[in-house]
Design a protein around this motif. Structure first.
Motif, PDB file in Angstrom:
ATOM      1  N   PRO A 190      39.020  32.797  45.905  1.00 19.13           N
ATOM      2  CA  PRO A 190      38.709  33.765  44.841  1.00 19.13           C
ATOM      3  C   PRO A 190      39.833  33.918  43.821  1.00 19.13           C
ATOM      4  CG  PRO A 190      39.425  34.915  46.807  1.00 19.13           C
ATOM      5  CD  PRO A 190      39.346  33.462  47.184  1.00 19.13           C
ATOM      6  N   ILE A 191      39.459  33.969  42.569  1.00 21.50           N
ATOM      7  CA  ILE A 191      40.382  34.269  41.474  1.00 21.50           C
ATOM      8  C   ILE A 191      39.784  35.421  40.685  1.00 21.50           C
ATOM      9  CG2 ILE A 191      41.407  33.448  39.315  1.00 21.50           C
ATOM     10  CD1 ILE A 191      42.734  32.238  41.737  1.00 21.50           C
ATOM     11  N   GLY A 192      40.492  36.534  40.671  1.00 19.32           N
ATOM     12  CA  GLY A 192      39.999  37.713  39.964  1.00 19.32           C
ATOM     13  C   GLY A 192      41.064  38.302  39.080  1.00 19.32           C
ATOM     14  N   THR A 193      40.996  39.617  38.881  1.00 18.59           N
ATOM     15  CA  THR A 193      41.950  40.328  38.029  1.00 18.59           C
ATOM     16  C   THR A 193      42.593  41.488  38.774  1.00 18.59           C
ATOM     17  OG1 THR A 193      40.201  41.800  37.242  1.00 18.59           O
ATOM     18  CG2 THR A 193      40.628  39.818  35.934  1.00 18.59           C
ATOM     19  N   GLY A 194      42.270  41.661  40.059  1.00 25.27           N
ATOM     20  CA  GLY A 194      42.610  42.866  40.796  1.00 25.27           C
ATOM     21  C   GLY A 194      44.086  43.063  41.088  1.00 25.27           C
ATOM     22  N   PRO A 195      44.420  44.197  41.715  1.00 23.11           N
ATOM     23  CA  PRO A 195      45.818  44.531  42.008  1.00 23.11           C
ATOM     24  C   PRO A 195      46.476  43.584  42.998  1.00 23.11           C
ATOM     25  CG  PRO A 195      44.321  46.103  43.059  1.00 23.11           C
ATOM     26  CD  PRO A 195      43.493  45.266  42.140  1.00 23.11           C
ATOM     27  N   PHE A 196      45.658  42.877  43.777  1.00 21.74           N
ATOM     28  CA  PHE A 196      46.187  41.878  44.711  1.00 21.74           C
ATOM     29  C   PHE A 196      45.513  40.536  44.456  1.00 21.74           C
ATOM     30  CE2 PHE A 196      46.653  46.027  46.629  1.00 21.74           C
ATOM     31  CZ  PHE A 196      47.966  46.012  47.064  1.00 21.74           C
ATOM     32  N   ASN A 212      49.734  41.401  42.811  1.00 18.69           N
ATOM     33  CA  ASN A 212      49.543  40.802  41.490  1.00 18.69           C
ATOM     34  C   ASN A 212      50.528  41.454  40.535  1.00 18.69           C
ATOM     35  OD1 ASN A 212      48.669  39.794  39.039  1.00 18.69           O
ATOM     36  ND2 ASN A 212      46.746  40.958  39.013  1.00 18.69           N
ATOM     37  N   ILE A 213      51.607  40.771  40.223  1.00 20.80           N
ATOM     38  CA  ILE A 213      52.672  41.371  39.400  1.00 20.80           C
ATOM     39  C   ILE A 213      52.243  41.548  37.946  1.00 20.80           C
ATOM     40  CG2 ILE A 213      54.519  40.519  40.889  1.00 20.80           C
ATOM     41  CD1 ILE A 213      55.009  38.289  38.828  1.00 20.80           C
ATOM     42  N   ASN A 214      51.106  40.951  37.569  1.00 18.74           N
ATOM     43  CA  ASN A 214      50.612  41.075  36.195  1.00 18.74           C
ATOM     44  C   ASN A 214      49.445  42.059  36.077  1.00 18.74           C
ATOM     45  OD1 ASN A 214      52.397  39.053  35.114  1.00 18.74           O
ATOM     46  ND2 ASN A 214      51.095  37.497  36.072  1.00 18.74           N
ATOM     47  N   TYR A 215      49.276  42.920  37.096  1.00 19.62           N
ATOM     48  CA  TYR A 215      48.131  43.825  37.075  1.00 19.62           C
ATOM     49  C   TYR A 215      48.243  44.815  35.922  1.00 19.62           C
ATOM     50  CZ  TYR A 215      44.395  46.809  38.799  1.00 19.62           C
ATOM     51  OH  TYR A 215      43.229  47.513  38.918  1.00 19.62           O
ATOM     52  N   PHE A 216      47.110  45.146  35.323  1.00 18.82           N
ATOM     53  CA  PHE A 216      47.105  45.896  34.062  1.00 18.82           C
ATOM     54  C   PHE A 216      47.198  47.414  34.214  1.00 18.82           C
ATOM     55  CE2 PHE A 216      42.732  45.301  35.396  1.00 18.82           C
ATOM     56  CZ  PHE A 216      42.105  46.516  35.141  1.00 18.82           C
ATOM     57  N   GLU A 217      46.858  47.978  35.356  1.00 17.84           N
ATOM     58  CA  GLU A 217      46.847  49.440  35.491  1.00 17.84           C
ATOM     59  C   GLU A 217      48.240  49.979  35.834  1.00 17.84           C
ATOM     60  OE1 GLU A 217      42.977  51.530  36.757  1.00 17.84           O
ATOM     61  OE2 GLU A 217      43.192  49.889  38.188  1.00 17.84           O
ATOM     62  N   LYS A 218      48.509  51.195  35.340  1.00 21.13           N
ATOM     63  CA  LYS A 218      49.762  51.899  35.609  1.00 21.13           C
ATOM     64  C   LYS A 218      49.453  53.228  36.299  1.00 21.13           C
ATOM     65  CE  LYS A 218      51.813  48.925  32.702  1.00 21.13           C
ATOM     66  NZ  LYS A 218      52.751  47.869  33.130  1.00 21.13           N
ATOM     67  N   SER A 224      54.102  50.322  37.095  1.00 20.01           N
ATOM     68  CA  SER A 224      53.118  49.283  37.375  1.00 20.01           C
ATOM     69  C   SER A 224      52.530  49.443  38.768  1.00 20.01           C
ATOM     70  CB  SER A 224      53.764  47.897  37.246  1.00 20.01           C
ATOM     71  OG  SER A 224      54.168  47.657  35.913  1.00 20.01           O
ATOM     72  N   LEU A 225      51.260  49.158  38.879  1.00 22.72           N
ATOM     73  CA  LEU A 225      50.565  49.126  40.158  1.00 22.72           C
ATOM     74  C   LEU A 225      50.318  47.653  40.526  1.00 22.72           C
ATOM     75  CD1 LEU A 225      47.918  51.949  39.544  1.00 22.72           C
ATOM     76  CD2 LEU A 225      50.033  52.133  40.868  1.00 22.72           C
ATOM     77  N   PRO A 226      50.171  47.338  41.798  1.00 22.69           N
ATOM     78  CA  PRO A 226      50.273  48.209  42.978  1.00 22.69           C
ATOM     79  C   PRO A 226      51.716  48.357  43.433  1.00 22.69           C
ATOM     80  CG  PRO A 226      49.688  46.016  43.681  1.00 22.69           C
ATOM     81  CD  PRO A 226      49.771  45.965  42.180  1.00 22.69           C
ATOM     82  N   TYR A 227      51.952  49.274  44.383  1.00 23.26           N
ATOM     83  CA  TYR A 227      53.274  49.467  44.951  1.00 23.26           C
ATOM     84  C   TYR A 227      53.520  48.516  46.122  1.00 23.26           C
ATOM     85  CZ  TYR A 227      52.617  53.959  42.542  1.00 23.26           C
ATOM     86  OH  TYR A 227      52.357  54.927  41.614  1.00 23.26           O
ATOM     87  N   LEU A 228      52.475  48.222  46.878  1.00 21.00           N
ATOM     88  CA  LEU A 228      52.595  47.362  48.057  1.00 21.00           C
ATOM     89  C   LEU A 228      52.872  45.912  47.663  1.00 21.00           C
ATOM     90  CD1 LEU A 228      49.488  48.723  49.997  1.00 21.00           C
ATOM     91  CD2 LEU A 228      51.876  49.041  50.711  1.00 21.00           C
ATOM     92  N   GLU A 229      53.535  45.174  48.544  1.00 23.55           N
ATOM     93  CA  GLU A 229      53.774  43.756  48.318  1.00 23.55           C
ATOM     94  C   GLU A 229      52.627  42.895  48.823  1.00 23.55           C
ATOM     95  OE1 GLU A 229      56.080  42.078  46.709  1.00 23.55           O
ATOM     96  OE2 GLU A 229      57.013  43.949  46.061  1.00 23.55           O
ATOM     97  N   ALA A 230      51.927  43.357  49.862  1.00 21.07           N
ATOM     98  CA  ALA A 230      50.877  42.535  50.459  1.00 21.07           C
ATOM     99  C   ALA A 230      49.909  43.381  51.266  1.00 21.07           C
ATOM    100  CB  ALA A 230      51.494  41.453  51.352  1.00 21.07           C
ATOM    101  N   VAL A 231      48.751  42.787  51.542  1.00 18.16           N
ATOM    102  CA  VAL A 231      47.739  43.368  52.429  1.00 18.16           C
ATOM    103  C   VAL A 231      47.416  42.306  53.474  1.00 18.16           C
ATOM    104  CG1 VAL A 231      45.402  44.293  52.621  1.00 18.16           C
ATOM    105  CG2 VAL A 231      46.766  44.770  50.561  1.00 18.16           C
TER     106      VAL A 231
END
Length: 531
Positions: A190-196, A212-218, A224-231
């Motif tokens: 999967p390739i999306g736009t989400g926070p991860f 996702n270090i390029n995520y658009f929401e703050k 910048s979101l997200p705060y977590l490194e991984a799930v």
């Protein structure tokens, strides 16, 4: 002993997978278990809760739902609705980028455009794709990208709940070039736009997403979101093993209340036991899910065709007692209709309360009118709900009914109820979108299963007329009145036996912060922190 050792070996294998680069800093990794396997990471097939939760971390749509069930902007920064309530025009953000992939070329990514939504929606309704979410766009006449930043949707008729429908993960945006390359294997690439973003998937073992270090929401402070490194998601199939892993601190989150451990973690009043208070946090709130028994109205059995029997079952057991002893007080006894508490249209006075004498009288009337002195029912269920059905069985047998309980696998029950093979079965309905019309669709004649969700084959001309009217009623209070009238019609005919309106119960480790709760039980991780 063999079964215990097998689960122990599986547990060791699964959690030893955590000793790699994905989990080298556990304070930045959110870990949870999905006891049901994930079938696909393609949003076009995000039907089950396990898939929806995973897809929600990877993809975005035009709009999203907040924890109070309000529709909020996502990739669409704003929208307008025409005066006739038929045309929705969405203005898109210009700073939303797909996750990096070599197929995008030089920059390994590109910005989302309105044409991407046009492609994604066309894919959703493509019969060759056979998306389980195709129905979401049933009321859409057409849609188009007016330019790179404007996407327009025209409805066939006004539908007040339409924005809520668009928050479903089916409506996520996907990139054409990536989907075309992978075809059906997009489910695992999967390739999306989400926070991860997707990292790796060992099916039935482990699934890993990275930030996702390029995520658009703050956040509200501009961070910048997200705060977590991984799930990290594991797939232990046994809920007792899942619970033990949570208690040992190997999982950050537990989203279930299974009979195997509910008495250990909760008191009979539904409160967290003292021995867990230091390390565990419990979050509890309403959940738009109605648990119920359903009669198949087209059955040849006289008991199924008799309103007397159906009403007798509704009167014949104590829902409050059932919740206290079988659910540790978690959940709301369903003494109202099919619409759950918390949704406009719910009415606590149109259902059935415990009245064993009335239940006996109705059964005796059935015996006199039919000459059948041994009315008999068989409740079909899965093993997870056997204790509920056995409780109902014991209570109803006191009223003069012969009641059997048949336990079958969930997959078998799913197919059998859709094809009219079961006379009486346990079921549940979780809201696809937060509007009572979603619940009432189960009783509309044109939705007869297997082509729709009307598993009971309930039919009422009066109900159908009100249901059709509700689509064009734009006044929210008037629509709420229609919903209650429809629910009342259903309860009078009693094709169903509402059991309880569910609640979400979440347990987290005490170092997990900002994990909210919402009535549709969506897992939102983009604002979660671990301390």
């Amino acid at each position: 002993m063999t079964k215990y050792l097998l689960f122990s070996l599986i547990t060791i294998l699964v959690f030893s997978c955590g000793n790699n680069n994905d989990d080298k800093n556990p304070n930045q990794v959110f870990r949870y278990n999905e006891h049901k396997n994930i079938g696909s990471l393609d949003p076009a097939f995000a039907k089950d809760n396990a898939d929806i939760w995973a897809v929600n971390q990877l993809f975005n749509g035009l709009v999203q739902m907040d924890n109070a069930l309000n529709v909020q902007p996502s990739i669409a920064k704003s929208w307008t609705i025409s005066q006739d309530a038929l045309t929705y025009s969405f203005s898109l953000r210009d700073d939303v980028y797909f996750h990096k992939h070599k197929l995008f070329g030089k920059d390994s990514t590109r910005a989302v455009k309105a044409s991407d939504f046009e492609y994604s929606f066309n894919r959703l309704i493509d019969k060759k794709i056979a998306s389980s979410g195709r129905w979401v766009l049933n009321k859409v006449d057409h849609f188009s990208a007016e330019n790179d930043s404007t996407f327009t949707i025209k409805l066939k008729q006004p539908f007040p709940a339409f924005l809520g429908l668009l928050t479903m993960k089916y409506c996520s945006v996907v990139p054409k070039e990536i989907v075309a390359h992978y075809g059906t294997d997009f489910r695992a690439n999967p390739i999306g736009t989400g926070p991860f973003k997707f990292k790796r998937w060992e099916e039935n073992i482990k699934l890993v997403f990275r930030k996702n270090i390029n995520y658009f929401e703050k956040d509200n402070n501009g961070n910048s979101l997200p705060y977590l490194e991984a799930v990290a998601i594991t797939f232990l199939p046994d809920k007792q093993s899942e619970f033990l892993q949570f208690i040992q601190g190997n999982l950050d989150f537990l989203n279930s209340l299974d009979a195997s451990y509910q008495d250990d973690i909760l008191t009979s009043k539904g409160e967290l036991r003292a021995k867990y208070e230091a390390n565990v946090n419990m979050i509890r709130g309403p959940y738009l899910n109605t648990e119920y028994l359903a009669f198949y109205m087209d059955s040849e059995a006289s008991e199924m065709q008799s309103k007397l029997i159906r009403q007798a079952v509704n009167f014949g057991f104590d829902r409050q007692k059932m919740m206290t002893y079988l659910r540790n007080g978690i959940g709301i006894p369903a003494n109202g209709g099919f619409i759950p508490k918390g949704l406009p249209g719910y009415n606590a006075n149109i259902g059935y309360s415990y009245n064993p004498e009335q239940s006996k009288a109705l059964i005796n009337q059935f015996k006199e009118e039919t000459g059948n002195n041994s009315p008999e029912l068989t409740i079909t269920t899965t093993s997870n709900y056997l204790n509920f059905c056995e409780y109902i069985q014991r209570e109803l047998q006191k009223t003069g009914l012969i009641v059997n309980v048949d336990v079958i696998p969930a997959s078998t029950l799913k197919g059998a109820k859709a094809n009219g093979k079961l006379d009486l079965f346990r079921a549940s309905w979780v809201a696809d979108y937060p509007d009572a019309q979603n619940y009432l669709s189960l009783f509309y004649s044109e939705n007869f299963a297997p082509n729709g969700p009307n598993y009971t084959h309930f039919k009422s001309a009066n109900f159908n007329a009100l249901y059709t009217q509700s689509f064009s009623e734009t006044n929210s209070k008037a629509r709420e009145t229609l919903y209650t009238k429809m629910d009342s019609i259903v309860m009078q005919a009693a094709p169903i036996v509402p059991l309880y309106y569910d609640e979400v119960v979440r347990f987290t480790q005490n170092n997990v912060k900002n994990l909210g709760i919402n009535p549709i039980n969506m897992l939102e991780l983009k604002q979660v922190r671990k301390e």
